[in-house]
Write an enzyme that holds these catalytic residues in place. Structure first.
Site, PDB file in Angstrom:
ATOM      1  N   TYR A 148      12.138   3.843 -34.230  1.00  0.00           N
ATOM      2  CA  TYR A 148      13.529   3.784 -34.725  1.00  0.00           C
ATOM      3  C   TYR A 148      13.860   2.532 -35.519  1.00  0.00           C
ATOM      4  O   TYR A 148      14.971   2.363 -35.967  1.00  0.00           O
ATOM      5  CB  TYR A 148      14.527   3.963 -33.566  1.00  0.00           C
ATOM      6  CG  TYR A 148      14.385   2.980 -32.419  1.00  0.00           C
ATOM      7  CD1 TYR A 148      14.896   1.691 -32.499  1.00  0.00           C
ATOM      8  CD2 TYR A 148      13.763   3.361 -31.228  1.00  0.00           C
ATOM      9  CE1 TYR A 148      14.767   0.798 -31.458  1.00  0.00           C
ATOM     10  CE2 TYR A 148      13.632   2.471 -30.173  1.00  0.00           C
ATOM     11  CZ  TYR A 148      14.132   1.185 -30.298  1.00  0.00           C
ATOM     12  OH  TYR A 148      13.995   0.316 -29.252  1.00  0.00           O
ATOM     13  N   LYS A 149      12.890   1.625 -35.679  1.00  0.00           N
ATOM     14  CA  LYS A 149      13.168   0.414 -36.461  1.00  0.00           C
ATOM     15  C   LYS A 149      12.782   0.681 -37.923  1.00  0.00           C
ATOM     16  O   LYS A 149      13.419   1.487 -38.577  1.00  0.00           O
ATOM     17  CB  LYS A 149      12.443  -0.777 -35.830  1.00  0.00           C
ATOM     18  CG  LYS A 149      13.074  -1.138 -34.478  1.00  0.00           C
ATOM     19  CD  LYS A 149      12.357  -2.213 -33.715  1.00  0.00           C
ATOM     20  CE  LYS A 149      13.101  -2.504 -32.423  1.00  0.00           C
ATOM     21  NZ  LYS A 149      12.283  -3.140 -31.392  1.00  0.00           N
ATOM     22  N   PHE A 179       9.501 -10.095 -26.460  1.00  0.00           N
ATOM     23  CA  PHE A 179      10.630  -9.205 -26.178  1.00  0.00           C
ATOM     24  C   PHE A 179      10.610  -8.915 -24.667  1.00  0.00           C
ATOM     25  O   PHE A 179       9.574  -8.517 -24.133  1.00  0.00           O
ATOM     26  CB  PHE A 179      10.459  -7.911 -26.981  1.00  0.00           C
ATOM     27  CG  PHE A 179      11.686  -7.052 -27.006  1.00  0.00           C
ATOM     28  CD1 PHE A 179      12.660  -7.207 -27.983  1.00  0.00           C
ATOM     29  CD2 PHE A 179      11.870  -6.064 -26.055  1.00  0.00           C
ATOM     30  CE1 PHE A 179      13.784  -6.402 -28.012  1.00  0.00           C
ATOM     31  CE2 PHE A 179      13.003  -5.256 -26.084  1.00  0.00           C
ATOM     32  CZ  PHE A 179      13.956  -5.428 -27.068  1.00  0.00           C
ATOM     33  N   ARG A 202      20.755 -12.811 -37.129  1.00  0.00           N
ATOM     34  CA  ARG A 202      19.482 -12.272 -37.593  1.00  0.00           C
ATOM     35  C   ARG A 202      19.718 -11.267 -38.723  1.00  0.00           C
ATOM     36  O   ARG A 202      20.535 -10.361 -38.602  1.00  0.00           O
ATOM     37  CB  ARG A 202      18.796 -11.576 -36.404  1.00  0.00           C
ATOM     38  CG  ARG A 202      17.351 -11.245 -36.618  1.00  0.00           C
ATOM     39  CD  ARG A 202      16.745 -10.639 -35.357  1.00  0.00           C
ATOM     40  NE  ARG A 202      17.327  -9.323 -35.064  1.00  0.00           N
ATOM     41  CZ  ARG A 202      16.719  -8.396 -34.316  1.00  0.00           C
ATOM     42  NH1 ARG A 202      15.545  -8.642 -33.779  1.00  0.00           N
ATOM     43  NH2 ARG A 202      17.293  -7.237 -34.096  1.00  0.00           N
ATOM     44  N   ASP A 236       1.991  -5.323 -29.791  1.00  0.00           N
ATOM     45  CA  ASP A 236       3.251  -4.605 -29.945  1.00  0.00           C
ATOM     46  C   ASP A 236       3.665  -4.736 -31.410  1.00  0.00           C
ATOM     47  O   ASP A 236       3.888  -5.852 -31.905  1.00  0.00           O
ATOM     48  CB  ASP A 236       4.295  -5.214 -29.005  1.00  0.00           C
ATOM     49  CG  ASP A 236       5.632  -4.481 -29.051  1.00  0.00           C
ATOM     50  OD1 ASP A 236       5.920  -3.829 -30.072  1.00  0.00           O
ATOM     51  OD2 ASP A 236       6.385  -4.572 -28.063  1.00  0.00           O
TER      52      ASP A 236
HETATM   53  C1  LIG Z   1      12.510  -2.956 -30.023  1.00  0.00           C
HETATM   54  C2  LIG Z   1      11.417  -3.464 -29.177  1.00  0.00           C
HETATM   55  C3  LIG Z   1      11.015  -2.777 -28.034  1.00  0.00           C
HETATM   56  C4  LIG Z   1      11.774  -1.561 -27.594  1.00  0.00           C
HETATM   57  O1  LIG Z   1      11.196  -0.927 -26.523  1.00  0.00           O
HETATM   58  P1  LIG Z   1      11.662   0.542 -26.099  1.00  0.00           P
HETATM   59  O2  LIG Z   1      11.075   0.714 -24.765  1.00  0.00           O
HETATM   60  O3  LIG Z   1      11.107   1.493 -27.120  1.00  0.00           O
HETATM   61  O4  LIG Z   1      13.161   0.544 -26.069  1.00  0.00           O
HETATM   62  C5  LIG Z   1       9.923  -3.260 -27.340  1.00  0.00           C
HETATM   63  N1  LIG Z   1       9.255  -4.375 -27.748  1.00  0.00           N
HETATM   64  C6  LIG Z   1       9.639  -5.066 -28.849  1.00  0.00           C
HETATM   65  C7  LIG Z   1       8.863  -6.265 -29.280  1.00  0.00           C
HETATM   66  C8  LIG Z   1      10.736  -4.636 -29.582  1.00  0.00           C
HETATM   67  O5  LIG Z   1      11.127  -5.329 -30.649  1.00  0.00           O
END
Ligand SMILES: *Cc1c(COP(=O)(O)O)cnc(C)c1O
Length: 445
Positions: free
Chosen positions: A255-256, A155, A404, A230
């Site tokens: 939030y997921k 990500f 997705r 992560d």
């Molecule tokens: C959703 C997601 C994030 C989001 O990061 P925020 O800083 O909390 O917005 C980070 N890493 C991954 C792998 C994600 O899927």
């Protein structure tokens, strides 16, 4: 073995045989529909569905991006605003233990990720938390090592945070190195002595591919490399064993799959054995050993609270805390069992349809190797996604060509999965996705 024990071991979601003799003459889609109905009837965690507030017309296949609203989270939001903030004002910091929320919420998350209490704290976003942990880990490991190894298709924010830290401390202290997933082991073996930190996302956000956490953590440690996982697409969907895998650090998302609401705070895990030695760069007053003595000099808290910086986001944390209570009614293995059954069922629904033959699977083919989502490539993925949304099926698009689907086991039924695929077939057969309204780019995809 007694009868009860045998029952417990029987997989709850095995595809039930369709008993009606006429089933042989049923079309395959009718057969799959009856499977869906039977799977729902035997779903041992179906009682969770009624605990969410989701419009009846919506099939929500995007809980991996923003979890929907748990009814008790909504009640908690009203309570924290009207009663705690409205009536009890500043006394709520003590009276309603607002000040303890980062640790109480962290301790609720801990069992979902295989962590003993006292090692998880709820705060900030994943991005900010990664910055803190990257700096901590680089400082904990020997100064001769400066590489942060990650994956090219991680990500992006995870990679951006390493770049940002590198800009501040210089590339002799922090240097990002990326490779493909299948090269990680050989890079660790060949360059392990230069690598300080391995930073990986457990479940890939696009493909859903799962890393073998135990194996990679062990390999990293054999080369003196610390590991940050992560858990954005794992926490609340895939069982994780941080303590058993002897993981050093982790971050995850509120939030997921944890359903904490838009922008819900994230979390940090740091292994107990490291905590006393750790320092972090965002040395705000809430991470101070005694914030309310207002000392001019910084002295970190001795525990996991040292990872706090500023004042906790109380309203958001109270909502997340209530959302997490749903997980007290199920085990992570029940969640995983339903999730595996759902991705497997969806895969079958798509494979059996001639109309959907242009959808090319971009996730691992077997459920052991993927999280709770499926990704399909299609040249018109964006327009298909927009057309699905107009039919009440919410999925998401990930550039350049991925459609997705996320399967949050807590609020979805198998029948909804069946219905969503039927709608996708109609959209493709009627070529509705070619309409201009489905081809205009929105700001958030
Ligand atoms: C959703 C997601 C994030 C989001 O990061 P925020 O800083 O909390 O917005 C980070 N890493 C991954 C792998 C994600 O899927």
């Amino acid at each position: 073995m007694d009868q009860q024990a045998t029952d417990v071991q029987t997989p709850s979601y095995s595809f039930p045989p369709v008993s009606v003799p006429s089933s042989l003459s049923l079309k395959s889609s009718e057969l799959l529909k009856s499977h869906a109905v039977a799977l729902d009837k035997h779903d041992p965690i179906a009682h969770l569905i009624a605990q969410f507030e989701i419009p009846a017309s919506i099939i929500y296949l995007d809980g991996n991006s923003l979890g929907p609203l748990p009814i008790n989270a909504k009640k908690a939001a009203v309570d924290v605003v009207e009663k705690q903030w409205g009536q009890d004002l500043i006394t709520s910091w003590n009276k309603h233990a607002w000040i303890d929320l980062p640790t109480t919420v962290g301790d609720k998350i801990a069992p979902l990720i295989g962590a003993e209490k006292g090692q998880v704290i709820c705060c900030d976003s994943i991005s900010v938390n990664l910055f803190k942990l990257l700096a901590s880990a680089l400082q904990l490991n020997t100064p001769e090592r400066n590489i942060v190894l990650s994956q090219q298709d991680n990500f992006p924010t995870d990679l951006y945070m390493v770049e940002g830290l590198q800009q501040i401390v210089g590339s002799d202290k922090c240097r990002l190195l990326t490779c493909d997933a299948d090269e990680l082991e050989s890079v660790l073996q060949e360059n392990g002595h230069e690598i300080s930190v391995l930073m990986l996302t457990h479940v890939n956000f696009r493909s859903g591919e799962i890393h073998d956490m135990q194996k990679l953590t062990k390999l990293a440690h054999e080369h003196g490399v610390l590991v940050i996982w992560d858990l954005a697409h794992s926490a609340g969907a895939v069982p994780v064993e941080l303590d058993n895998c002897e993981v050093d650090f982790a971050v995850g998302c509120g939030y997921k799959y944890l359903n904490g609401g838009p922008g819900a705070p994230a979390f940090i895990y740091a292994a107990k054995r490291h905590i006393p030695k750790l320092t972090q760069p965002l040395t705000g007053w809430m991470g101070h050993a005694n914030p309310f003595t207002f000392d001019p000099g910084y002295a970190p808290d001795v525990g996991i609270k040292k990872f706090l910086s500023g004042t906790p986001s109380v309203i958001a944390m109270a909502v997340l805390s209530a959302a997490l209570d749903l997980f007290e009614q199920v085990s992570m293995s029940q969640i995983r069992e339903k999730s595996v059954a759902m991705t497997h069922f969806y895969q079958r629904l798509i494979e059996q349809s001639q109309t959907l033959s242009e959808l090319v699977m971009a996730s691992p083919a077997t459920s052991e190797n993927r999280g709770s989502q499926l990704a399909y490539r299609h040249p018109q993925a964006y327009a298909l996604c927009q057309a699905l949304i107009s039919h009440g099926v919410i999925a998401d698009f990930r550039a350049p060509d991925i459609l997705r689907f996320g399967f949050s086991p807590s609020f979805l039924s198998f029948e909804q999965l069946f219905d969503s695929v039927e709608k996708l077939k109609v959209i493709i057969e009627s070529e509705q996705y070619k309409l201009p309204e489905f081809n205009r780019k929105q700001a958030v995809t």
